[in-house]
Design a protein around this motif. Sequence first.
Motif, PDB file in Angstrom:
ATOM      1  N   ARG A  45      -4.629   3.029   8.625  1.00 55.69           N
ATOM      2  CA  ARG A  45      -5.361   1.988   9.331  1.00 55.69           C
ATOM      3  C   ARG A  45      -4.645   1.492  10.592  1.00 55.69           C
ATOM      4  O   ARG A  45      -3.498   1.827  10.855  1.00 55.69           O
ATOM      5  CB  ARG A  45      -5.574   0.795   8.398  1.00 55.69           C
TER       6      ARG A  45
ATOM      7  N   PRO B  45     -12.025  -5.311   6.894  1.00 58.74           N
ATOM      8  CA  PRO B  45     -10.716  -4.822   7.359  1.00 58.74           C
ATOM      9  C   PRO B  45      -9.982  -5.908   8.142  1.00 58.74           C
ATOM     10  O   PRO B  45     -10.602  -6.743   8.822  1.00 58.74           O
ATOM     11  CB  PRO B  45     -11.098  -3.650   8.268  1.00 58.74           C
TER      12      PRO B  45
ATOM     13  N   GLN C 127     -12.952   0.010  -1.433  1.00 58.79           N
ATOM     14  CA  GLN C 127     -12.571  -0.156  -0.035  1.00 58.79           C
ATOM     15  C   GLN C 127     -12.922  -1.567   0.415  1.00 58.79           C
ATOM     16  O   GLN C 127     -13.963  -2.118   0.044  1.00 58.79           O
ATOM     17  CB  GLN C 127     -13.294   0.861   0.841  1.00 58.79           C
ATOM     18  N   THR C 128     -12.057  -2.137   1.228  1.00 55.79           N
ATOM     19  CA  THR C 128     -12.299  -3.484   1.702  1.00 55.79           C
ATOM     20  C   THR C 128     -13.551  -3.545   2.572  1.00 55.79           C
ATOM     21  O   THR C 128     -13.822  -2.629   3.351  1.00 55.79           O
ATOM     22  CB  THR C 128     -11.092  -4.019   2.495  1.00 55.79           C
TER      23      THR C 128
ATOM     24  N   ASN D  57      -3.912   3.005   2.296  1.00 57.01           N
ATOM     25  CA  ASN D  57      -4.391   2.636   3.629  1.00 57.01           C
ATOM     26  C   ASN D  57      -3.990   3.674   4.656  1.00 57.01           C
ATOM     27  O   ASN D  57      -2.858   4.175   4.643  1.00 57.01           O
ATOM     28  CB  ASN D  57      -3.807   1.289   4.072  1.00 57.01           C
TER      29      ASN D  57
ATOM     30  N   ASN E 112      -8.992  -2.888  -2.069  1.00 51.54           N
ATOM     31  CA  ASN E 112      -8.708  -3.247  -0.683  1.00 51.54           C
ATOM     32  C   ASN E 112      -8.248  -2.080   0.181  1.00 51.54           C
ATOM     33  O   ASN E 112      -7.614  -2.289   1.208  1.00 51.54           O
ATOM     34  CB  ASN E 112      -7.646  -4.357  -0.648  1.00 51.54           C
ATOM     35  N   SER E 113      -8.536  -0.861  -0.216  1.00 51.88           N
ATOM     36  CA  SER E 113      -8.123   0.276   0.600  1.00 51.88           C
ATOM     37  C   SER E 113      -8.902   0.292   1.914  1.00 51.88           C
ATOM     38  O   SER E 113     -10.057  -0.146   1.979  1.00 51.88           O
ATOM     39  CB  SER E 113      -8.330   1.585  -0.157  1.00 51.88           C
ATOM     40  N   CYS E 114      -8.255   0.814   2.953  1.00 55.20           N
ATOM     41  CA  CYS E 114      -8.866   0.804   4.282  1.00 55.20           C
ATOM     42  C   CYS E 114      -8.528   2.104   5.003  1.00 55.20           C
ATOM     43  O   CYS E 114      -7.356   2.495   5.062  1.00 55.20           O
ATOM     44  CB  CYS E 114      -8.339  -0.389   5.088  1.00 55.20           C
TER      45      CYS E 114
ATOM     46  N   ARG F 175      -2.795  -1.425  12.265  1.00 59.35           N
ATOM     47  CA  ARG F 175      -1.982  -2.569  11.836  1.00 59.35           C
ATOM     48  C   ARG F 175      -1.793  -3.589  12.963  1.00 59.35           C
ATOM     49  O   ARG F 175      -1.264  -4.669  12.726  1.00 59.35           O
ATOM     50  CB  ARG F 175      -0.624  -2.080  11.324  1.00 59.35           C
TER      51      ARG F 175
ATOM     52  N   ASP G  83       0.798  -1.224   0.000  1.00 55.39           N
ATOM     53  CA  ASP G  83       0.000   0.000   0.000  1.00 55.39           C
ATOM     54  C   ASP G  83       0.832   1.275   0.000  1.00 55.39           C
ATOM     55  O   ASP G  83       2.001   1.301   0.358  1.00 55.39           O
ATOM     56  CB  ASP G  83      -0.960   0.018   1.194  1.00 55.39           C
TER      57      ASP G  83
ATOM     58  N   THR H 196      -3.323   0.648  -3.895  1.00 52.19           N
ATOM     59  CA  THR H 196      -4.030   0.627  -2.615  1.00 52.19           C
ATOM     60  C   THR H 196      -3.551   1.789  -1.757  1.00 52.19           C
ATOM     61  O   THR H 196      -2.350   2.094  -1.731  1.00 52.19           O
ATOM     62  CB  THR H 196      -3.763  -0.689  -1.853  1.00 52.19           C
TER      63      THR H 196
END
Length: 591
Positions: A504, A555, A551-552, A502, A531-533, A506, A480, A500
Motif C-alpha cells: 500500500r 484505506p 479488506q479495509t 498490506n 484490514n488488509s489493503c 504509506r 502487517d 494482516t
Amino acid sequence: MSFFKKIARDIANKVDPQRHSERHQEQLHSPQGPQPQGNYGNSFQQPFEAPPLDDHFVEVQPPQQPGLTNAPAAPSDSTLEALKLPDEHHNTIPDFSRVGYREGHVRIPVIPVSVIVEPSNNDTMDDTARIQSAIDQVSAQPLESIGEDGAVVRGAVLLKAGMYRVAGALVIHTTGVVLRGEGQDEAGTIIVATGAIQRDFILVNGMLSSDMGTVQNQQTLARTKDMMPTNGYKSSKRPSTTTMAGVYVPVGETHIPVESIEGFSVGERIVIERPGSDEWINDIGMDSLPPRPDSAASVQWKKETFTFKYERTILGIDDVTSSLIIDIPMVMSLDPKYPPAKVYELIYRSPMISDVGVENLRLVSEFDPVNAEDEAHGWYAIVVDNTTHGWVADVTTMHFVSGIFASTWSRYITIQDCSVLYPVSKPTEGGRRYQFCLNGQMGLVKRCFTNNARHDFITLARCCGPNVFVDSTGVDANNDTGPHERWATGTLYDNITCNTINVRQRLWKGSGQGWSGAYQVVYNCTANGNNSCFQDAPGSTNWIVGFKGGQTRQPEFEAQSTLVRAENATVEPRSLYWAQLVARVGDAQYI
C-alpha cells in the motif's frame, strides 16, 4: 494431450507431493511450524504470449454439504494461463524459483563436524570466547568442495545438547563454516544471550572479524555502523553498456536489449543498475509527501537514494536483437522515459562468504522479568549479511526484540523450519518485532512460524528482490505482513497466514515512507483480520491471487486499488513458488 496437461501428468506420476517438506538432515533436525501440502504446477510462457486479463482461475472447491452439488473445476492449465496476468505494459508475474541456497533446488548440505563443544554446565560462566574459538578453529581449516552444486566447506562446530551462556555475540566470518546444535527444543542445544547489552546476537557476515563479538566490543559497537558494514561494487576494466533507447523492458522479462553486447559473455554475473530520477519520483508523487500529523516534515524522496541494483547471470546473448538473456526475470520495469539502466560486471568491493549456516539449536535472550517492554537485551537473534548461499535452518528464537534478518548484502539465503517466539520489547514502536525479514536478493523463507510480532514477514526500504516467503504462519501480530518502508520490488508471499497483509501507500508514515512496494505477488494467502489493503503505485502492478481475508473499506491513504482475483478462494496450483520450481528443475529434489 496439451503440453500443460502432459507436464502435470508427468509430475503427478513422478513426485510424491509431500517430498518438499522433508528436512535437510533426516535424523538431526526436528520439524517446527506449518508444513506444505501437495500440488505442483507448470511453467510460464514468454510474457507477450499472455491472454487478456480475465478471471478463469481454478478454484479449489469446498467440501460438499448435504443437498448441495459442487460444480466441476475447470482444467488446471487455464489457471496457469491466467497467472500470466499482463498489465497494459506486458508486466507479468516473474519466475521466483531461483531463490534461496544454491537457487533452492538442492538440499542444504550436511557439513561434517570438525570441532565439538560441550556445555559448561555452569550458570555463571560466559561461553562467548569458547564458542568463538571453536568457530575460528574451523575457519582456519582448508576449503573442500562437496557435491555437484559448487559448495565449498571447511566444517561444522557442533554444540552438544545443553545450555551455553553468551554475554557478547558470535561471529561467523569465513566461507564454509556451520554452527550446529543438537536440537531446538528444551532437550537440545540452548544458547542464552545474557546481560543487558542491546546487540544482534549471531552475526553471519564476511566483513566482520571474530573479535567484534567480544563483550567489550559489543558494549561500545553494538548496532552501530561498525557492526553493519556496507559492501558495494567495484569498477571493472570490462566494458559496460546501457539498456537500449526507446525499449520498455517489462517485469517478468529475461531478454534485456542493450546498446552493445561487446565484452559480455555467457555465465558472467552482472549488475543491472536502474538509476533514480526526479521525473520518476514526481510521477509516483514521492516529491510532495505531506507533513506528519504532528507537523513534522516528511522526508521527500531523492533520486540519489533510489537507484536499484539487480544482480543477475547471463544465460545467453542474442546477437540479432542485441539482448542479454538473464537467469532471473526483471522485478522492476525499465521504462525508456527515464534514464537508461547501466549494465556492468559484478565485482564486490569486499569479499562475500558462502556456504555458511546456523542450524538445529535454540536461542534465548535474557530480559528484565518485571519489565514486559525491556529492550536492554538481544535485538535480532540472527543477522546474515555480506553472504551468498547461506542458511538458517531448524532454529527457534525466544524473547529477542526481533528475529532472523537476511540483510541488504545477503544473496541466496534460505531460512527454513524456524520459529521466532515471544519477543520482548515495546510492542508497537517502529523498528521492533521484525520477525522474518528479507532485505537482500534471492532470499527464501519457508515453513516458518512466529507469534506476537509487529511484522511477521517483511522486506525493508529499497529491497531489490526477488524474495519469497512461502508456507509460513504468523499469529497475533499487531501490525502487517508485506513490504515495509520504501519501494520494495519483486516479493512473493505464497501460502502465508497472518493477521494482516498490506501492499500500500504509506505516505507520511515513518517520516515519509510513501509507496511501500511494487510488483508484489500475494498468492493463496490468508489474513485473519479485516484490514488488509492492496494498492498500486502509478505505472506499476501488484498481483493478488486467491486471497482470503477482510479488506479495509477505508484505506488510510487514497490510491488505486489492486485488482484481487479469486477473492476468498484457493486456486491451483496450491503454491506458485513450488510450481515454478518444479517447472524449472523437474523432480530433482524437494527440501
